[in-house]
Motif scaffolding. Structure first.
Motif, short mmCIF file in Angstrom:
data_model
loop_
_atom_site.label_atom_id
_atom_site.label_comp_id
_atom_site.label_asym_id
_atom_site.label_seq_id
_atom_site.Cartn_x
_atom_site.Cartn_y
_atom_site.Cartn_z
N PRO A 19 48.08 28.26 49.37
CA PRO A 19 47.44 29.56 49.63
C PRO A 19 45.95 29.48 49.94
O PRO A 19 45.45 30.29 50.73
CB PRO A 19 47.67 30.34 48.32
N LEU A 20 45.25 28.52 49.37
CA LEU A 20 43.81 28.40 49.67
C LEU A 20 43.54 28.01 51.12
O LEU A 20 42.48 28.28 51.65
CB LEU A 20 43.16 27.36 48.74
N LEU A 21 44.51 27.38 51.75
CA LEU A 21 44.33 26.97 53.15
C LEU A 21 44.93 27.98 54.12
O LEU A 21 44.64 27.93 55.30
CB LEU A 21 44.97 25.59 53.39
N GLN A 22 45.76 28.89 53.63
CA GLN A 22 46.47 29.81 54.50
C GLN A 22 45.85 31.19 54.60
O GLN A 22 45.92 31.83 55.62
CB GLN A 22 47.92 29.97 54.02
N SER A 23 45.26 31.66 53.54
CA SER A 23 44.90 33.07 53.49
C SER A 23 43.44 33.38 53.78
O SER A 23 43.01 34.50 53.60
CB SER A 23 45.27 33.62 52.11
N GLY A 24 42.68 32.40 54.22
CA GLY A 24 41.28 32.64 54.52
C GLY A 24 40.43 32.91 53.29
O GLY A 24 39.41 33.58 53.38
N LYS A 25 40.87 32.41 52.15
CA LYS A 25 40.12 32.60 50.91
C LYS A 25 38.89 31.69 50.88
O LYS A 25 38.85 30.68 51.57
CB LYS A 25 41.00 32.29 49.69
N THR A 26 37.93 32.06 50.06
CA THR A 26 36.75 31.23 49.85
C THR A 26 36.83 30.62 48.46
O THR A 26 37.13 31.32 47.50
CB THR A 26 35.46 32.09 49.96
N ILE A 27 36.57 29.33 48.38
CA ILE A 27 36.60 28.66 47.08
C ILE A 27 35.28 28.90 46.37
O ILE A 27 34.21 28.64 46.91
CB ILE A 27 36.86 27.15 47.25
N LYS A 28 35.38 29.42 45.17
CA LYS A 28 34.19 29.73 44.38
C LYS A 28 33.82 28.58 43.46
O LYS A 28 32.65 28.25 43.30
CB LYS A 28 34.46 31.00 43.55
N ASN A 29 34.84 27.94 42.84
CA ASN A 29 34.56 26.95 41.81
C ASN A 29 35.71 25.95 41.71
O ASN A 29 36.87 26.31 41.85
CB ASN A 29 34.37 27.68 40.47
N ILE A 30 35.35 24.68 41.43
CA ILE A 30 36.33 23.64 41.15
C ILE A 30 35.95 23.07 39.79
O ILE A 30 34.79 22.71 39.56
CB ILE A 30 36.30 22.53 42.22
N CYS A 63 42.76 19.52 38.23
CA CYS A 63 41.62 20.43 38.29
C CYS A 63 42.12 21.85 38.43
O CYS A 63 43.31 22.09 38.66
CB CYS A 63 40.70 20.07 39.44
N ARG A 64 41.18 22.77 38.29
CA ARG A 64 41.46 24.18 38.51
C ARG A 64 40.50 24.68 39.60
O ARG A 64 39.31 24.40 39.54
CB ARG A 64 41.29 24.97 37.23
N ILE A 65 41.05 25.40 40.54
CA ILE A 65 40.24 25.90 41.65
C ILE A 65 40.26 27.43 41.60
O ILE A 65 41.34 28.04 41.57
CB ILE A 65 40.80 25.41 43.00
N SER A 66 39.08 28.02 41.58
CA SER A 66 38.95 29.49 41.57
C SER A 66 38.51 29.95 42.95
O SER A 66 37.63 29.35 43.56
CB SER A 66 37.90 29.93 40.56
N SER A 67 39.13 31.02 43.42
CA SER A 67 38.73 31.58 44.71
C SER A 67 37.91 32.84 44.47
O SER A 67 37.88 33.38 43.37
CB SER A 67 39.95 31.89 45.57
N SER A 68 37.24 33.29 45.50
CA SER A 68 36.34 34.44 45.39
C SER A 68 37.07 35.74 45.07
O SER A 68 36.47 36.69 44.59
CB SER A 68 35.53 34.60 46.67
N ASP A 69 38.39 35.78 45.29
CA ASP A 69 39.14 37.00 44.97
C ASP A 69 39.67 37.01 43.54
O ASP A 69 40.45 37.87 43.16
CB ASP A 69 40.29 37.21 45.96
N GLY A 70 39.25 36.02 42.74
CA GLY A 70 39.63 35.98 41.33
C GLY A 70 40.86 35.15 41.02
O GLY A 70 41.19 34.92 39.86
N GLU A 71 41.59 34.70 42.04
CA GLU A 71 42.77 33.85 41.82
C GLU A 71 42.33 32.48 41.33
O GLU A 71 41.29 31.96 41.75
CB GLU A 71 43.56 33.69 43.11
N GLU A 72 43.14 31.89 40.44
CA GLU A 72 42.88 30.52 39.97
C GLU A 72 44.13 29.68 40.20
O GLU A 72 45.23 30.12 39.90
CB GLU A 72 42.49 30.50 38.49
N TYR A 73 43.94 28.50 40.75
CA TYR A 73 45.04 27.60 41.05
C TYR A 73 44.85 26.30 40.27
O TYR A 73 43.78 25.69 40.33
CB TYR A 73 45.07 27.28 42.56
#
Length: 142
Positions: A19-30, A63-73
């Motif tokens: 989803p991080l590569l498909q939806s145009g999300k911005t990565i906030k934190n790793i 690791c955990r990756i947080s996106s700017s929309d609040g999702e965490e992967y």
């Protein structure tokens, strides 16, 4: 995604369909801090036998990756083996995960046990098989 090389080295990356590569999300934190007592950044490997490397199971979080929309992967190892290194470059430049996921934006390098490397490769999809799975997934969704 696990890229398996002939020398048994496995490079863990984000899969094309992540989803991080498909939806145009911005990565906030790793974050490589898995729990209060476990940080993948504290992995210290030395010598030919890779002493000191953290041992990972297939379900071990890397690791955990947080996106700017609040999702965490949570990104998992996917294979059993020793953690050789984590990519600290993505901490200061998270965009590498999206711009160059299979090269400079890799997440970690894992070395499976010699005896298990053949069974690991048999369980992985080839690029063609992976593309077929994605194609079926897209056609069933529409």
């Amino acid at each position: 995604c696990c890229l398996f090389f002939f020398c048994r080295i496995c490079v863990i990356t984000l899969a094309e369909a992540h989803p991080l590569l498909q939806s145009g999300k911005t990565i906030k934190n790793i974050n490589y801090q898995i729990s209060a007592n476990c940080s993948r950044l504290q992995n210290k490997v030395s010598g030919k036998s890779k002493r000191g490397a953290q041992f990972l199971t297939e379900l071990a979080p890397l690791c955990r990756i947080s996106s700017s929309d609040g999702e965490e992967y949570t990104i998992y190892s996917c294979i059993r083996g020793r953690l050789i290194e984590v990519n600290e470059n993505i901490l200061s430049n998270p965009a590498l995960l999206q711009e160059k996921p299979s090269t400079e934006g890799y997440i970690a390098v894992v070395l499976p046990k010699f005896e298990e490397s053949k069974s690991i490769t048999q369980g992985l999809l080839t690029q063609k098989e992976y593309e077929e799975v994605l194609l079926k997934r897209r056609s069933s969704a529409s």
